[in-house]
Write an enzyme that holds these catalytic residues in place. Structure first.
Site, PDB file in Angstrom:
ATOM      1  N   SER A 182      23.418   8.649  10.709  1.00 41.82           N
ATOM      2  CA  SER A 182      22.898   7.291  10.833  1.00 41.82           C
ATOM      3  C   SER A 182      23.337   6.631  12.140  1.00 41.82           C
ATOM      4  O   SER A 182      24.358   6.986  12.725  1.00 41.82           O
ATOM      5  CB  SER A 182      23.377   6.436   9.663  1.00 41.82           C
ATOM      6  OG  SER A 182      23.024   7.022   8.441  1.00 41.82           O
TER       7      SER A 182
HETATM    8  N1  SAH Z   1      25.870   9.425   5.516  1.00 47.71           N
HETATM    9  C1  SAH Z   1      25.314  10.401   6.437  1.00 47.71           C
HETATM   10  C2  SAH Z   1      23.824  10.197   6.651  1.00 47.71           C
HETATM   11  C3  SAH Z   1      23.148  11.218   5.897  1.00 47.71           C
HETATM   12  S1  SAH Z   1      21.400  11.355   5.938  1.00 47.71           S
HETATM   13  C4  SAH Z   1      26.060  10.447   7.730  1.00 47.71           C
HETATM   14  O1  SAH Z   1      26.953   9.637   7.952  1.00 47.71           O
HETATM   15  O2  SAH Z   1      25.772  11.339   8.544  1.00 47.71           O
HETATM   16  C5  SAH Z   1      21.149  11.503   4.186  1.00 47.71           C
HETATM   17  C6  SAH Z   1      21.787  12.679   3.503  1.00 47.71           C
HETATM   18  O3  SAH Z   1      21.554  12.502   2.106  1.00 47.71           O
HETATM   19  C7  SAH Z   1      21.204  14.007   3.872  1.00 47.71           C
HETATM   20  O4  SAH Z   1      22.222  14.873   4.289  1.00 47.71           O
HETATM   21  C8  SAH Z   1      20.557  14.498   2.576  1.00 47.71           C
HETATM   22  O5  SAH Z   1      20.606  15.895   2.401  1.00 47.71           O
HETATM   23  C9  SAH Z   1      21.374  13.776   1.522  1.00 47.71           C
HETATM   24  N2  SAH Z   1      20.738  13.591   0.218  1.00 47.71           N
HETATM   25  C10 SAH Z   1      19.442  13.336  -0.062  1.00 47.71           C
HETATM   26  N3  SAH Z   1      19.243  13.217  -1.391  1.00 47.71           N
HETATM   27  C11 SAH Z   1      20.448  13.412  -1.975  1.00 47.71           C
HETATM   28  C12 SAH Z   1      20.896  13.429  -3.343  1.00 47.71           C
HETATM   29  N4  SAH Z   1      20.050  13.263  -4.346  1.00 47.71           N
HETATM   30  N5  SAH Z   1      22.200  13.653  -3.578  1.00 47.71           N
HETATM   31  C13 SAH Z   1      23.087  13.868  -2.549  1.00 47.71           C
HETATM   32  N6  SAH Z   1      22.708  13.872  -1.255  1.00 47.71           N
HETATM   33  C14 SAH Z   1      21.409  13.642  -0.959  1.00 47.71           C
END
Ligand code: SAH
Length: 220
Positions: free
Chosen positions: A68
């Site tokens: 993000s």
């Molecule tokens: N917080 C992260 C941003 C991640 S982008 C950072 O600081 O880099 C969103 C992430 O959520 C992705 O890696 C994706 O695989 C994960 N995601 C999507 N659906 C999910 C779910 N149901 N449970 C856990 N993770 C999930």
């Protein structure tokens, strides 16, 4: 060029990031600013984006996911109104940058990632960096982490099409859930939901955001 010169460059880039992108846009929580000053975001981006590690945007990570934008990480963290002895659940570990920021502020962080390779990389990276107060789990965050509940705050860092009730159930009274609510593709509403004494929610809209979709059971 020696490593020390490089890390000094990253440190000044990080200071600039906090001044120009974070403080100037209204983030004032001292603990949040301190955490963003400290966490080496360049270690959470892919090597080809090193030169943009402290720029004001999200960047691609593996498995078509993203790290993000720093400002959004700061905004979500501030919106969670954290205290030092809080226990926090994050859904969507991704690069683990948000988890590291949380770990600088609160006592214990639990984070769940649905893509196994990302979970594994995040876990070893956090361990290597000495974050012993973060536990990474591979799985669908939709179910939350009932054994570790209730939480003082829950951050969902993927776009949720609806408020996940199972996660709300794992939030303390007075606890805050911060999440991008809405369909993927279109901007979502970044919301803060505060659980009231009677179990109802106080809802506050923060801003429009664009997150990758939350996948798994919530889509069924
Ligand atoms: N917080 C992260 C941003 C991640 S982008 C950072 O600081 O880099 C969103 C992430 O959520 C992705 O890696 C994706 O695989 C994960 N995601 C999507 N659906 C999910 C779910 N149901 N449970 C856990 N993770 C999930």
């Amino acid at each position: 060029m020696s490593m020390s010169v490089l890390s000094e460059d990253f440190e000044s880039a990080r200071k600039e990031m906090v001044e120009d992108q974070i403080k100037h846009r209204g983030i004032h929580d001292a603990a949040v600013l301190q955490a963003l000053l400290k966490v080496p975001r360049h270690l959470f981006v892919e090597p080809e984006f090193l030169d943009r590690a402290y720029s004001d945007f999200a960047l691609p990570i593996k498995e078509d996911q993203t790290i993000s934008q720093p400002y959004i990480v700061a905004l979500m963290t501030q919106s969670a109104m954290l205290q030092a002895d809080d226990r926090v659940l994050e859904i969507g570990t991704g690069s683990a940058y948000q988890a590291a920021v949380l770990a600088e502020i609160v006592k214990q962080v639990y984070t769940i990632e649905i893509v196994e390779s990302l979970a594994r990389t995040a876990d070893s990276k956090l361990k290597e960096m000495g974050y012993n107060n973060v536990t990474v789990r591979h799985g669908d965050g939709y179910q939350g982490w009932p054994e570790k509940s209730p939480f003082d705050a829950i951050l969902i860092t993927a776009a949720a099409p609806k408020i996940p009730q199972l996660l709300l159930d794992q939030l303390k009274v007075g606890g805050r859930m911060v999440l991008p609510l809405g369909r993927s593709g279109s901007p979502q509403d970044l919301m803060v939901l505060t659980k009231q004494e009677d179990g109802s929610l106080k809802e506050r809209f923060i801003t429009g955001v664009v997150f990758v979709p939350m996948t798994g059971e919530i889509r069924q």
